[in-house]
Design a protein around this motif. Structure first.
Motif, PDB file in Angstrom:
ATOM      1  N   THR A   2       0.904  -1.189  -0.045  1.00  0.00           N
ATOM      2  CA  THR A   2      -0.010   0.076   0.035  1.00  0.00           C
ATOM      3  C   THR A   2       0.764   1.384  -0.083  1.00  0.00           C
ATOM      4  OG1 THR A   2      -0.118   0.010   2.329  1.00  0.00           O
ATOM      5  CG2 THR A   2      -2.040  -1.141   1.018  1.00  0.00           C
ATOM      6  N   GLY A   3       0.225   2.389  -0.583  1.00  0.00           N
ATOM      7  CA  GLY A   3       1.090   3.834  -0.651  1.00  0.00           C
ATOM      8  C   GLY A   3       2.484   3.361  -1.429  1.00  0.00           C
ATOM      9  N   HIS A 164      -2.155  -2.283  -7.788  1.00  0.00           N
ATOM     10  CA  HIS A 164      -2.713  -1.039  -8.432  1.00  0.00           C
ATOM     11  C   HIS A 164      -1.894   0.281  -8.113  1.00  0.00           C
ATOM     12  CE1 HIS A 164      -5.696   1.983 -10.056  1.00  0.00           C
ATOM     13  NE2 HIS A 164      -5.667   2.380  -8.714  1.00  0.00           N
ATOM     14  N   GLU A 165      -1.516   0.318  -6.649  1.00  0.00           N
ATOM     15  CA  GLU A 165      -0.807   1.396  -6.503  1.00  0.00           C
ATOM     16  C   GLU A 165       0.470   1.578  -7.038  1.00  0.00           C
ATOM     17  OE1 GLU A 165      -1.120   2.269  -2.286  1.00  0.00           O
ATOM     18  OE2 GLU A 165      -3.164   1.897  -2.232  1.00  0.00           O
ATOM     19  N   ARG A 166       1.233   0.447  -7.382  1.00  0.00           N
ATOM     20  CA  ARG A 166       2.471   0.344  -8.084  1.00  0.00           C
ATOM     21  C   ARG A 166       2.042   0.907  -9.429  1.00  0.00           C
ATOM     22  NH1 ARG A 166       7.300  -2.109  -6.165  1.00  0.00           N
ATOM     23  NH2 ARG A 166       6.056  -3.496  -4.975  1.00  0.00           N
TER      24      ARG A 166
END
Length: 340
Positions: A2-3, A164-166
């Motif tokens: 995440t992040g 998705h965040e990557r």
């Protein structure tokens, strides 16, 4: 994960036409980019003359783009490493680079193909050789003819990663006024679309070389999309992906453009050139579909998927079938409903 960490520094390993064009995109987007070239002369030319004349003659590369022939220098401190080598050489190249990759780096594949022998997609090769989880690997796919992108003609692409965040971090890293990336989590679909379109482009080139026109091209593109989609779905892809940039978009660009190496290679075969003659005219650039047609054909057989165009292209390239006989064979297949 995440992040995802923002992507600031990027190494692009491979200074062919697409690797160089993508490195330019990243530099234009404000990233700190180092481009690795296998030959020192190519790296020196980029550093000193701001040009890669062997692959993108006449294109001035950004002053911020650095080049080297030392892979360790290229990847040092990178947040992302872009793998821009041909599909059938990816395994050997990555094995040589594996020990110098920074920990936790994002690995991005530009290669489009299915590996001979293993029948692995490029992300699967990366995961196996680098020993990383699938959320560390992203792929780039879409209607991305390198010359047009280097000329800053407007285009879009897809960055696919199960994380998705990557994918979003990479999206921000390569967004420019002429290059618009979308994200997708369907890595399988994007890779199958990218590999399959090279084979269908060869078929379109063969047809063009025989003198056939737009009806034939539209037929090959449409039926080629159908068989590529069948394979993708059998491998777990989202069918919707094939209606998007990594499916239909990439397929149309590669099948229609004279800048497409696969279409051009097929066209030379259709005009009567031998495989050796067509390769000689390629000036060292790789028509990925020539080899991928065989591995895709085997992969389809493994999963019980019918791919008549891929099978026909394989027989032209590797079994001596004439282009005209290929056309007759495809038209002479058993009649059936368009949608089963």
């Amino acid at each position: 994960m995440t992040g995802a960490t923002p992507v600031g520094r990027v190494a692009v390993l491979g200074a062919g036409s697409w690797g160089t064009a993508f490195a330019k995109v990243l530099a234009d987007a404000g990233r700190d980019v180092v481009l690795w070239a296998r030959r020192a002369a190519v790296a020196d030319e980029i550093q000193e003359r701001r040009e890669n004349s062997g692959y993108l003659p006449g294109i001035r590369l950004p002053d911020a783009l650095r080049a080297t022939s030392d892979p360790l220098a290229a990847v040092r401190g990178a947040d992302a490493v872009v793998l821009a080598v041909p599909s059938q050489t990816l395994r050997a190249n990555l094995a040589a680079w594996r020990d110098v990759l920074p920990p936790d780096v994002t690995l991005v594949s530009l290669a489009k193909g299915v590996e001979l022998g293993t029948l692995a997609r490029m992300s699967e090769v990366v995961r196996e050789v680098a020993g990383v989880e699938e959320d560390r690997v992203a792929v780039v796919s879409g209607p991305n003819l390198a010359r047009e992108i280097a000329e800053e003609q407007p285009t879009a692409t897809v960055i696919a990663c199960v994380d998705h965040e990557r994918a979003v971090a990479l999206q921000h890293a390569c967004s420019t006024g002429y290059f618009r990336p979308y994200t997708n989590t369907d890595v399988v679909g994007c890779e199958v679309g990218g590999a399959g379109k090279n084979v269908i482009a060869l078929a379109c080139g063969l047809a063009s070389g025989l003198g056939y026109g737009d009806n034939t091209m539209a037929t090959l593109i449409t039926r080629g999309l159908a068989e590529t989609s069948r394979l993708g779905v059998a491998l777990g892809a989202d069918p919707q992906t094939f209606a998007g940039l990594a499916g239909l978009g990439d397929l149309v660009a590669t099948c229609a453009s004279p800048l497409s190496r696969n279409r051009t290679f097929g066209e030379r075969l259709g005009r009567g050139e031998t495989m050796e003659q067509a390769q000689a005219h390629a000036h060292g650039q790789v028509a990925e579909g020539v080899k991928s047609c065989s591995s895709i054909r085997q992969l389809a057989a493994r999963h019980g998927v019918e791919m008549p165009i891929a099978d026909a292209v394989h027989r032209v390239c590797h079994e001596g079938l004439s282009p005209r006989a290929m056309a007759a064979d495809l038209l002479g297949r058993q009649r059936k409903a368009e949608f089963a």
